[in-house]
Design a protein around this motif. Structure first.
Motif, PDB file in Angstrom:
ATOM      1  N   ARG A   4      -6.267  -1.271  11.712  1.00 44.89           N
ATOM      2  CA  ARG A   4      -5.811  -0.972  10.353  1.00 44.89           C
ATOM      3  C   ARG A   4      -4.364  -0.511  10.347  1.00 44.89           C
ATOM      4  O   ARG A   4      -3.577  -0.930   9.515  1.00 44.89           O
ATOM      5  N   SER A   5      -3.984   0.346  11.288  1.00 44.01           N
ATOM      6  CA  SER A   5      -2.602   0.850  11.335  1.00 44.01           C
ATOM      7  C   SER A   5      -1.615  -0.266  11.655  1.00 44.01           C
ATOM      8  O   SER A   5      -0.502  -0.274  11.149  1.00 44.01           O
ATOM      9  N   TYR A  10       2.769  -3.983   8.064  1.00 39.07           N
ATOM     10  CA  TYR A  10       3.346  -5.119   7.356  1.00 39.07           C
ATOM     11  C   TYR A  10       3.190  -5.035   5.847  1.00 39.07           C
ATOM     12  O   TYR A  10       3.536  -5.957   5.136  1.00 39.07           O
ATOM     13  N   VAL A  11       2.647  -3.942   5.359  1.00 43.25           N
ATOM     14  CA  VAL A  11       2.388  -3.769   3.941  1.00 43.25           C
ATOM     15  C   VAL A  11       3.445  -2.843   3.349  1.00 43.25           C
ATOM     16  O   VAL A  11       3.741  -1.792   3.898  1.00 43.25           O
ATOM     17  N   THR A  12       3.988  -3.242   2.202  1.00 42.49           N
ATOM     18  CA  THR A  12       5.011  -2.418   1.554  1.00 42.49           C
ATOM     19  C   THR A  12       4.350  -1.287   0.764  1.00 42.49           C
ATOM     20  O   THR A  12       3.180  -1.396   0.384  1.00 42.49           O
ATOM     21  N   PRO A  13       5.087  -0.227   0.482  1.00 45.13           N
ATOM     22  CA  PRO A  13       4.529   0.874  -0.309  1.00 45.13           C
ATOM     23  C   PRO A  13       4.042   0.430  -1.689  1.00 45.13           C
ATOM     24  O   PRO A  13       3.019   0.918  -2.171  1.00 45.13           O
ATOM     25  N   TYR A  18      -0.275  -0.660  -5.553  1.00 46.27           N
ATOM     26  CA  TYR A  18      -0.986  -1.621  -6.403  1.00 46.27           C
ATOM     27  C   TYR A  18      -2.444  -1.738  -5.957  1.00 46.27           C
ATOM     28  O   TYR A  18      -3.369  -1.659  -6.772  1.00 46.27           O
ATOM     29  N   ALA A  19      -2.637  -1.920  -4.652  1.00 47.11           N
ATOM     30  CA  ALA A  19      -3.991  -2.101  -4.127  1.00 47.11           C
ATOM     31  C   ALA A  19      -4.848  -0.849  -4.332  1.00 47.11           C
ATOM     32  O   ALA A  19      -6.026  -0.954  -4.684  1.00 47.11           O
ATOM     33  N   ASP A  20      -4.272   0.325  -4.117  1.00 44.70           N
ATOM     34  CA  ASP A  20      -5.029   1.562  -4.303  1.00 44.70           C
ATOM     35  C   ASP A  20      -5.460   1.733  -5.756  1.00 44.70           C
ATOM     36  O   ASP A  20      -6.604   2.082  -6.036  1.00 44.70           O
TER      37      ASP A  20
END
Length: 141
Positions: A4-5, A10-13, A18-20
């Motif tokens: 997961r880390s 590779y994921v932007t803030p 948005y996903a959260d």
């Protein structure tokens, strides 16, 4: 398979924000849909149209049904929110508006980065979706 880390690297803030928010919103929406459906099915809220009469309306065009039953189109369902068969629309409307809320959530990220093109696109999307949801465009009549 990456941990997961490693994937989060590779994921932007703004993608995380948005996903959260989308995750929280869809969870709330699912519960809202389930609760209003249970209230309707088990008779805790009365229906506008009794279940026994419902099949007689299935073959009708929407306009004829609306006129016969006295149901408004568009956002008119809000006036009928006390009826179990219309209370279910709460969850649907909530989930439908979730995209707008998510776009507004990530807008500050693009403005902070001075990415005005993305910020403009997000604002235009919010305005267009809000306008479409407002009912001002009519229902095709």
């Amino acid at each position: 398979m990456r941990s997961r880390s490693q994937r989060l690297k590779y994921v932007t803030p703004e993608q995380l924000a948005y996903a959260d928010l989308l995750d929280i919103g869809t969870t709330i929406g699912r519960y809202l849909l389930a609760i209003t459906f249970i209230l309707y099915v088990f008779g805790f809220t009365p229906p506008k149209i009794p279940l026994s009469e419902l099949p007689s309306y299935w073959s009708m065009p929407a306009e004829q049904y609306s006129n016969l039953v006295g149901v408004a189109t568009g956002w008119g369902w809000l006036a009928l929110i006390g009826y179990g068969d219309y209370m279910n629309f709460l969850g649907i409307a909530f989930l439908s508006g979730l995209t707008i809320v998510c776009y507004l959530r990530v807008l500050p990220f693009s403005l902070h980065r001075k990415d005005f093109v993305l910020g403009t696109v997000l604002l235009l999307e919010v305005m267009l979706l809000s306008f479409a949801a407002s009912g001002l465009l009519g229902s095709g009549h």
